[in-house]
Design an enzyme around this catalytic site. Structure first.
Site, PDB file in Angstrom:
ATOM      1  N   LYS A  59     -18.198  -1.000  -8.679  1.00  0.00           N
ATOM      2  CA  LYS A  59     -17.284  -0.278  -7.799  1.00  0.00           C
ATOM      3  C   LYS A  59     -17.453   1.223  -8.019  1.00  0.00           C
ATOM      4  CE  LYS A  59     -14.075  -1.592  -4.794  1.00  0.00           C
ATOM      5  NZ  LYS A  59     -14.175  -2.726  -3.860  1.00  0.00           N
ATOM      6  N   GLY A  75       0.750  -2.487   3.982  1.00  0.00           N
ATOM      7  CA  GLY A  75      -0.493  -1.759   4.207  1.00  0.00           C
ATOM      8  C   GLY A  75      -1.194  -2.194   5.482  1.00  0.00           C
ATOM      9  N   GLY A  85      -4.163  -0.802   6.865  1.00  0.00           N
ATOM     10  CA  GLY A  85      -5.440  -0.113   6.932  1.00  0.00           C
ATOM     11  C   GLY A  85      -6.461  -0.919   7.713  1.00  0.00           C
ATOM     12  N   TYR A 131      -4.429  -4.205   9.209  1.00  0.00           N
ATOM     13  CA  TYR A 131      -4.107  -4.207  10.635  1.00  0.00           C
ATOM     14  C   TYR A 131      -4.799  -5.367  11.346  1.00  0.00           C
ATOM     15  CZ  TYR A 131      -2.488  -2.315  15.046  1.00  0.00           C
ATOM     16  OH  TYR A 131      -1.824  -2.157  16.239  1.00  0.00           O
ATOM     17  N   VAL A 175      -8.211  -3.460   6.935  1.00  0.00           N
ATOM     18  CA  VAL A 175      -8.067  -4.908   6.801  1.00  0.00           C
ATOM     19  C   VAL A 175      -6.668  -5.366   7.197  1.00  0.00           C
ATOM     20  CG1 VAL A 175      -8.117  -6.850   5.190  1.00  0.00           C
ATOM     21  CG2 VAL A 175      -9.846  -5.042   5.025  1.00  0.00           C
TER      22      VAL A 175
END
Length: 349
Positions: free
Chosen positions: A80, A184, A186, A190, A188
């Site tokens: 990451k 959230g 964002g 949405y 993903v």
């Protein structure tokens, strides 16, 4: 700031601190494990309060990617990257060029991709300086929509599949009329909201950006909730789709939902909260199992696959979760511990 003594350090193979004064880049790249193949994981940009907070996040996220790849039966490891900064105001072309130079120096141990705060166009700049970028060229999508390389649609669909399987297993019902609280909205979150709305779920949403909330209210008939109130809603499912460590000593007593299934990485503040959820009668979908759709999508783009094969692999997320749930019930153990055991068997910890 210690590294080897850090509470989230888990025998990581490499941790690289990237600083470039001219471009403003301040980033950390963490490679957790490469036993199954090169590490792959998205790059996240977030205005972390401190470098210590960023280090904690990247160590946790990179480890999660190792487990995610193993549970998704992919021949790759976990890594990451995080960039410290506001993705809405601090980006520059030079920043992503320098990021590419740092990634290239790792010689393929780490392959970067999109994550929160990062767009495909950002990665296209990074790819000018390194060959180790995924998710910027896509040949197909699972549903036949235009392919632009963004793995978020695959991630959202996989979370939807996993959430549906979790509701069926834990509540013995389909999604019609199920109340879902989404934290959230964002890339993903949405898209997950859209899938759930089309399946007949009733949505309650919160986000730090008001425009996303207004869109969800207009498009899906979602009820807008204040961030601090999302945990205590009388709903069936809580879907964390923002940052990690959201299941903790403060939030756990508030949760009324009987299923937790969302897209966020590292949802548990620590592993012990998995057992606490079980004692509270809450079915928890281990985050790195349910949100593996993005890396599954990216993996299939590098193979000579087909949209049907990609969709079948995404649909299998539900089957994997049911296997985890059944084994957890048989052993009277937390679902995250069972998932960890299966993953570690696969990558050879």
């Amino acid at each position: 700031m210690s590294l080897f003594e850090h509470h989230e350090f888990d025998q990581h193979k490499e941790v690289v601190f990237c600083n470039d004064e001219k471009s403003g880049l301040k980033a950390i790249i963490a490679v957790h494990n490469t036993n199954l193949g090169p590490s792959l994981g998205g790059c996240r940009m977030f205005p972390y309060a401190s470098s210590e907070e960023a280090l904690t996040d990247v160590l946790r996220l990179s480890k999660g990617m190792t487990y995610k790849a193993a549970m998704a039966n992919l021949k790759q490891g976990g890594g990451k990257a995080v960039i410290i900064g506001d993705p809405r105001s601090d980006k520059s072309k030079e920043m992503f060029e320098v990021l590419g130079e740092f990634v290239q120096k790792l010689g393929g141990d780490y392959i970067t991709a999109e994550d929160s705060g990062i767009s495909v166009s950002d990665l296209q700049i990074t790819a000018q300086k390194t060959e180790y970028v995924s998710g910027i060229k896509a040949k197909f999508t699972y549903d036949g929509s235009p392919a632009d390389g963004n793995p978020a649609p695959g991630t959202a669909y996989g979370v939807f599949v996993g959430l549906k399987a979790s509701v069926q297993y834990g509540l013995n019902r389909d999604l019609q009329g199920v109340k879902v609280a989404i934290q959230g909205l964002g890339h993903v979150g949405y898209r997950l909201a859209r899938h759930l709305h089309e399946a007949g779920a009733e949505l309650f949403v919160t986000d730090i950006y008001p425009e996303q909330l207004e869109k969800a209210q207009q498009e899906f008939g979602a009820t807008i909730v204040e961030p601090q109130d999302i945990f205590g809603l009388d709903v069936d499912v809580f879907a964390p789709c923002a940052l990690g460590a959201i299941i903790n000593a403060t939030t756990l007593p508030q949760i009324k939902a009987k299923v937790i299934a969302g897209a966020a990485n590292n949802q548990l503040a620590n592993e012990s909260f998995g057992q606490a959820l079980r004692k509270q009668g809450i079915l928890y979908a281990p985050d790195y199992v349910i949100n593996a759709g993005g890396i599954i999508d990216i993996y299939h783009q590098t193979q000579d696959g087909t949209p049907a094969e990609l969709k079948a692999h995404l649909d299998a997320i539900g089957d994997t979760l049911v296997e985890v749930y059944r084994r957890a019930d048989e052993a009277d153990e937390a679902t995250n511990i069972i998932a960890n055991t299966i993953a570690e068997e696969r990558f050879g910890k």
